[in-house]
Design a protein around this motif. Structure first.
Motif, PDB file in Angstrom:
ATOM      1  N   GLN A  12      -3.664 -27.628   5.537  1.00 16.28           N
ATOM      2  CA  GLN A  12      -2.974 -28.583   6.400  1.00 16.28           C
ATOM      3  C   GLN A  12      -3.355 -28.361   7.858  1.00 16.28           C
ATOM      4  N   PRO A  13      -3.238 -29.395   8.669  1.00 14.64           N
ATOM      5  CA  PRO A  13      -3.481 -29.210  10.116  1.00 14.64           C
ATOM      6  C   PRO A  13      -2.610 -28.086  10.664  1.00 14.64           C
ATOM      7  N   GLY A  14      -3.226 -27.263  11.517  1.00 16.89           N
ATOM      8  CA  GLY A  14      -2.528 -26.096  12.048  1.00 16.89           C
ATOM      9  C   GLY A  14      -2.693 -24.850  11.221  1.00 16.89           C
ATOM     10  N   GLY A  15      -3.273 -24.997  10.050  1.00 16.73           N
ATOM     11  CA  GLY A  15      -3.447 -23.861   9.151  1.00 16.73           C
ATOM     12  C   GLY A  15      -4.642 -22.993   9.505  1.00 16.73           C
ATOM     13  N   GLY A  65     -11.623 -20.389  21.188  1.00 17.76           N
ATOM     14  CA  GLY A  65     -10.210 -20.062  21.192  1.00 17.76           C
ATOM     15  C   GLY A  65      -9.524 -20.243  19.867  1.00 17.76           C
ATOM     16  N   ARG A  66     -10.202 -20.876  18.903  1.00 19.83           N
ATOM     17  CA  ARG A  66      -9.613 -21.082  17.576  1.00 19.83           C
ATOM     18  C   ARG A  66     -10.395 -20.370  16.472  1.00 19.83           C
ATOM     19  N   PHE A  67     -11.697 -20.249  16.646  1.00 23.63           N
ATOM     20  CA  PHE A  67     -12.545 -19.613  15.632  1.00 23.63           C
ATOM     21  C   PHE A  67     -13.044 -18.271  16.151  1.00 23.63           C
ATOM     22  N   THR A  68     -13.199 -17.327  15.248  1.00 20.78           N
ATOM     23  CA  THR A  68     -13.742 -16.016  15.586  1.00 20.78           C
ATOM     24  C   THR A  68     -14.779 -15.626  14.544  1.00 20.78           C
ATOM     25  N   TYR A  79     -18.262 -13.204   8.782  1.00 19.04           N
ATOM     26  CA  TYR A  79     -17.007 -13.937   8.579  1.00 19.04           C
ATOM     27  C   TYR A  79     -16.825 -14.996   9.663  1.00 19.04           C
ATOM     28  N   LEU A  80     -16.014 -15.984   9.331  1.00 19.68           N
ATOM     29  CA  LEU A  80     -15.560 -16.951  10.319  1.00 19.68           C
ATOM     30  C   LEU A  80     -14.072 -17.136  10.112  1.00 19.68           C
ATOM     31  N   GLN A  81     -13.292 -16.581  11.019  1.00 19.14           N
ATOM     32  CA  GLN A  81     -11.840 -16.754  10.991  1.00 19.14           C
ATOM     33  C   GLN A  81     -11.499 -18.011  11.766  1.00 19.14           C
ATOM     34  N   MET A  82     -10.767 -18.905  11.133  1.00 18.23           N
ATOM     35  CA  MET A  82     -10.435 -20.185  11.743  1.00 18.23           C
ATOM     36  C   MET A  82      -8.927 -20.344  11.767  1.00 18.23           C
ATOM     37  N   ILE A  83      -8.380 -20.616  12.942  1.00 20.75           N
ATOM     38  CA  ILE A  83      -6.948 -20.862  13.088  1.00 20.75           C
ATOM     39  C   ILE A  83      -6.745 -22.214  13.751  1.00 20.75           C
TER      40      ILE A  83
END
Length: 116
Positions: A12-15, A65-68, A79-83
């Motif tokens: 979902q959006p924001g996930g 600012g959202r992905f690392t 890895y790609l961490q996505m928030i």
């Protein structure tokens, strides 16, 4: 060379999601790695990059600012961490290796869908 992505899902959006790319067939800790994505009807775009030792990273403006991006050289994995995911992040995400001889390798991709 083999690059195998995993971790894509419907969210979902924001996930949040964390993508992984398991690499083999080359000296992983000697190469920078990249994540790209391709949305339907759009060109493939660079999302994030990381140097061979993980000491430096770069991001597309759209994901800053959202992905690392990170890597574990002991596990030959990037890895790609996505928030704070947005619908516009919906795409197939690809792991990429560019070797010094000019050859470029891609994984098979993993689908990320952001939708309510």
């Amino acid at each position: 060379v083999q690059l195998v992505e995993s971790g894509g899902d419907l969210v979902q959006p924001g996930g949040s999601l964390r993508l992984s790319c398991a690499a083999s067939g080359f000296t992983f800790n000697s190469y920078a790695m990249r994540w790209y994505r391709q949305a339907p009807g759009k060109e493939r775009e660079l999302v994030a990059a990381i140097t061979s030792d993980g000491g430096s990273t770069n991001y597309a403006d759209s994901v800053k600012g959202r992905f690392t991006i990170s890597r574990d050289n002991a596990k030959n994995t990037v890895y790609l961490q996505m928030i704070s995911l947005k619908p516009e992040d919906t795409a197939v995400y690809y792991c990429n290796l560019r070797r010094r001889n000019g050859l470029t390798y891609w994984g098979q991709g993993t689908q990320v869908t952001v939708s309510s």
